[in-house]
Structures are given as C-alpha cells and as structure tokens.
Design an enzyme around this catalytic site. Sequence first.
Site, PDB file in Angstrom:
ATOM      1  N   LYS A 110     -39.035 -16.880  11.561  1.00 35.14           N
ATOM      2  CA  LYS A 110     -39.016 -18.035  11.278  1.00 35.14           C
ATOM      3  C   LYS A 110     -38.596 -18.452   9.741  1.00 35.14           C
ATOM      4  CE  LYS A 110     -41.405 -20.733  14.890  1.00 35.14           C
ATOM      5  NZ  LYS A 110     -40.154 -21.612  15.435  1.00 35.14           N
ATOM      6  N   PHE A 118     -48.294 -18.736  22.199  1.00 30.58           N
ATOM      7  CA  PHE A 118     -46.720 -18.633  22.382  1.00 30.58           C
ATOM      8  C   PHE A 118     -46.223 -17.368  21.391  1.00 30.58           C
ATOM      9  CE2 PHE A 118     -42.306 -19.440  21.672  1.00 30.58           C
ATOM     10  CZ  PHE A 118     -41.692 -19.672  22.872  1.00 30.58           C
ATOM     11  N   ASP A 153     -49.602 -12.406  15.066  1.00 25.85           N
ATOM     12  CA  ASP A 153     -48.225 -13.247  15.352  1.00 25.85           C
ATOM     13  C   ASP A 153     -48.225 -14.103  14.312  1.00 25.85           C
ATOM     14  OD1 ASP A 153     -46.144 -14.805  15.791  1.00 25.85           O
ATOM     15  OD2 ASP A 153     -46.280 -14.803  17.911  1.00 25.85           O
TER      16      ASP A 153
HETATM   17  C1  LIG Z   1     -46.011 -17.907  16.874  1.00 25.90           C
HETATM   18  C2  LIG Z   1     -44.701 -17.611  17.568  1.00 25.90           C
HETATM   19  N1  LIG Z   1     -44.290 -16.592  17.812  1.00 25.90           N
HETATM   20  C3  LIG Z   1     -43.057 -16.346  18.318  1.00 25.90           C
HETATM   21  C4  LIG Z   1     -42.133 -17.116  18.504  1.00 25.90           C
HETATM   22  C5  LIG Z   1     -40.793 -16.818  19.064  1.00 25.90           C
HETATM   23  O1  LIG Z   1     -39.749 -16.874  17.965  1.00 25.90           O
HETATM   24  P1  LIG Z   1     -38.396 -16.872  18.308  1.00 25.90           P
HETATM   25  O2  LIG Z   1     -37.822 -18.429  18.665  1.00 25.90           O
HETATM   26  O3  LIG Z   1     -37.606 -16.547  16.885  1.00 25.90           O
HETATM   27  O4  LIG Z   1     -37.888 -15.845  19.108  1.00 25.90           O
HETATM   28  C6  LIG Z   1     -42.522 -18.223  18.171  1.00 25.90           C
HETATM   29  C7  LIG Z   1     -41.450 -19.607  18.137  1.00 25.90           C
HETATM   30  O5  LIG Z   1     -41.847 -20.595  18.176  1.00 25.90           O
HETATM   31  C8  LIG Z   1     -43.835 -19.009  17.642  1.00 25.90           C
HETATM   32  O6  LIG Z   1     -44.009 -19.893  17.074  1.00 25.90           O
END
Ligand SMILES: Cc1ncc(COP(=O)(O)O)c(C=O)c1O
Length: 387
Positions: free
Chosen positions: A238, A123, A209
């Site tokens: 986050k 994700f 990520d």
């Molecule tokens: C691993 C990861 N990358 C990217 C995101 C996307 O972040 P945002 O919701 O702040 O755009 C999330 C959100 O859950 C995530 O867990």
Amino acid sequence: MANYTRLPVSFRHGKGCWLWDDAGEKYLDALSGIAVCGLGHAHPAVSHAIKEQADLLLHTSNVYNIELQEQLARRLNALCATESVFFCNSGAEANEAAIKIARRYGHSRDISHAKIIVMDGAFHGRTLATLSATGNSKAKEGFAPLVEGFAQVPYNDIDAVATYSDDPNVVAVMVEPIQGEGGICIPDENYLPELRKLCSDNKWLLITDEIQSGIGRSGRWLGAQHSGVKADVITLAKGLANGVPIGACLAHGVAAKMLGPGSHGSTFGGNPLACRAALAVINTIEQDDLMRNAAVMGEYLKKGFETRLAGLVIVKEIRGQGLLIGIELNTPCAELAKKALDKHMLINVTAERVIRLLPPLILQQSEADLIIETVSDLITDFAGQNT
Ligand SMILES: Cc1ncc(COP(=O)(O)O)c(C=O)c1O
C-alpha cells in the site's frame, strides 16, 4: 469484469489531500486510495523520482543486480530491524511470500502439513492462499476449495492462540497489528507482546501483516512498534511507494534464510521504478516528520469527533491510531460513502458499520477540521433518519 462496486465519480488529477473530478469539482480525500497515497497526490518528491527514473531505466530483471532494490532493502531492514527482503507488486503477493516462508520453515522442522494460525476479521488478500488466510466468509464465497493449512481464532484473544500450543503442525501466527478491513480494530496493549512470547516459546514464526498499518500510517513505521514487538516476518505494500505498485516481505532470523535461489520470484518485483518511488516516500516521511504529523492529526481527529458526536446513541465507538481511524456505528451504514461523496469528501465503510478514515499523512489541521465537520454532520443526519 463486474468485481467492483464503483461510486459514480472519476478523478482526473490531484494535489496534496485534494482530488478533482472530470467536471472540475474538488474533493477532500480522507481515504488515500485506501491507505496508499500517504504523501497525498502528485507529491513533488515522488513525481520527480518517477520522472527521473523513467528517463534512466524502468526494468531489467531479477536475474541481474538491481542497485535501487538493494538500497531500498537496506533502508527497510534498518527501519524494521529485519535482515532480508523479497520484493513483489502487491500486498497479497507479500503475504503469499510470508506464507511460503512459513511452509518452508515447517519443512525445515519436518512438519509436512504446516498450519498457520490466523484471525477472525483478518484481511490478507485475494489470491487463493491469502484468501484462505482471510477471516471474512463473504470474501471467500464461491471460491472453495480453498488452500488448507490455516486455523482461524478470534482476534485479540491470546488464550485462543495458546490452545494450539500442543499442536505439532503449527508453524506460524499471522496477524494484523491493527485490523484494517476488519473495522480498525486495535488489540489490547498486551496482546502483541503475549503473541510474540507464545510464538517464541513454541518456535512459531510471528508474521505481522503491516500492509495497511505500516509506512507511518499509525504514527510509527510499523503498527507493532507501538508495543515494541518485533515479528519474524513483516509484510508491506500500500503506502510504500505512494501508488506505484510494490509489495515487500521482510524477515529476520531463521525466517530470513528460507527462500533460496529458485524457490520464489516475481518478474516485476522490486524493479528500479517502484524502488525509486519507495525510496522517495521513505525519505519524505523522515524529512517532513510525517509520522509525528500522523500521530498529532490522528489525535486531533479523534478528539474532534468525540466532541462533535458526544451523546449520539448511534455511535458505538471512535477509535484509531495515527491516521487509521474508525467510527463504529450500531447499525450498517454502507450508504454513507456515497453520501460523503455527494459532499465532496472521500471516506469508506468497512465491516458493514465502521466508517473508515485514512487521510494522507500530510493532512493539515484545516483539512482535519473539514473532515470532522462533514463526517459528523453525515452521521448526525443518518442518526436522525434511523430513529
Ligand atoms: C492488511 C492487508 N493485507 C493485505 C491486503 C491485500 O493487499 P493488495 O490489495 O495490495 O493485494 C490488504 C488490502 O486491503 C490489507 O489491508
């Protein structure tokens, strides 16, 4: 718009790991706003930083120097062994920046149709490019045509990535050191080091990520630090400012040089308020030894669940690193989030059958005990109804 499935509760205030709803009822937060409020709610260091900064300056523009942004960049570069940082407002934007860096890197090597290897179950966000990089077909439903240039392979499968070694268009591999939304999936010990080597051998950028796994949640600043792996590009969001919106894309080496003046930007990105809050978060994690607490409490929770849930056939696996914990059941269990809410505990279910626990890094043992007891009882009752 109706894009969220919301649970029937609304919170008015919080303190530490606890939240109070509009009827004054108290809840234990074992989710931290999905890995955001690592310092819990209303932490005095963050509140103080925000209040003081609000009286000084909220926003100017990235057309001027922003001293707090530079301070934060220096801190992050030191913690993550990187050289430069682009600031934005969310995880998806941080990943967009990483994807754009990889594309520019491709162009710098005369690769005009750059391909980035991404993982099943990943994700990376909801913007079109990050959605295209996401390995969840449900999230993509109805949004075609997606952005091209991503090749998806199984997670934790180094051979699947290696098959791309002959593909001249590959410029990068993008991976979560621990998959969060995908179900708290922790790869084999040698996976990230082998991925690092494969990327270096093939001149691919390694993009990690760390939006969910970073900022102390796994017991280290970065999830990849457990295996000693240094990525070329790292994304954070986050937990970085405990709820004040911020995202960051960190880079070193050739990747740090890809975005020159005018190539990318963000109006709000790295504004004084968000940077001040992030600096308060980083200082507090260090001063209060919260990464150690996350590691100790994470082990305590796992052991507690292993004892309480031993022999329960419905439980497939209990896994986690620090305070990223997943309890995988052998059946879909989305309803458990509401059942937990009824017991005044906030948890979440991801990947259909994984109970996800992301409590604040400040979690105390008595609170961990309550999580173990409440969640174990829920699972035991659920198992009874499903036999
Ligand atoms: C691993 C990861 N990358 C990217 C995101 C996307 O972040 P945002 O919701 O702040 O755009 C999330 C959100 O859950 C995530 O867990």
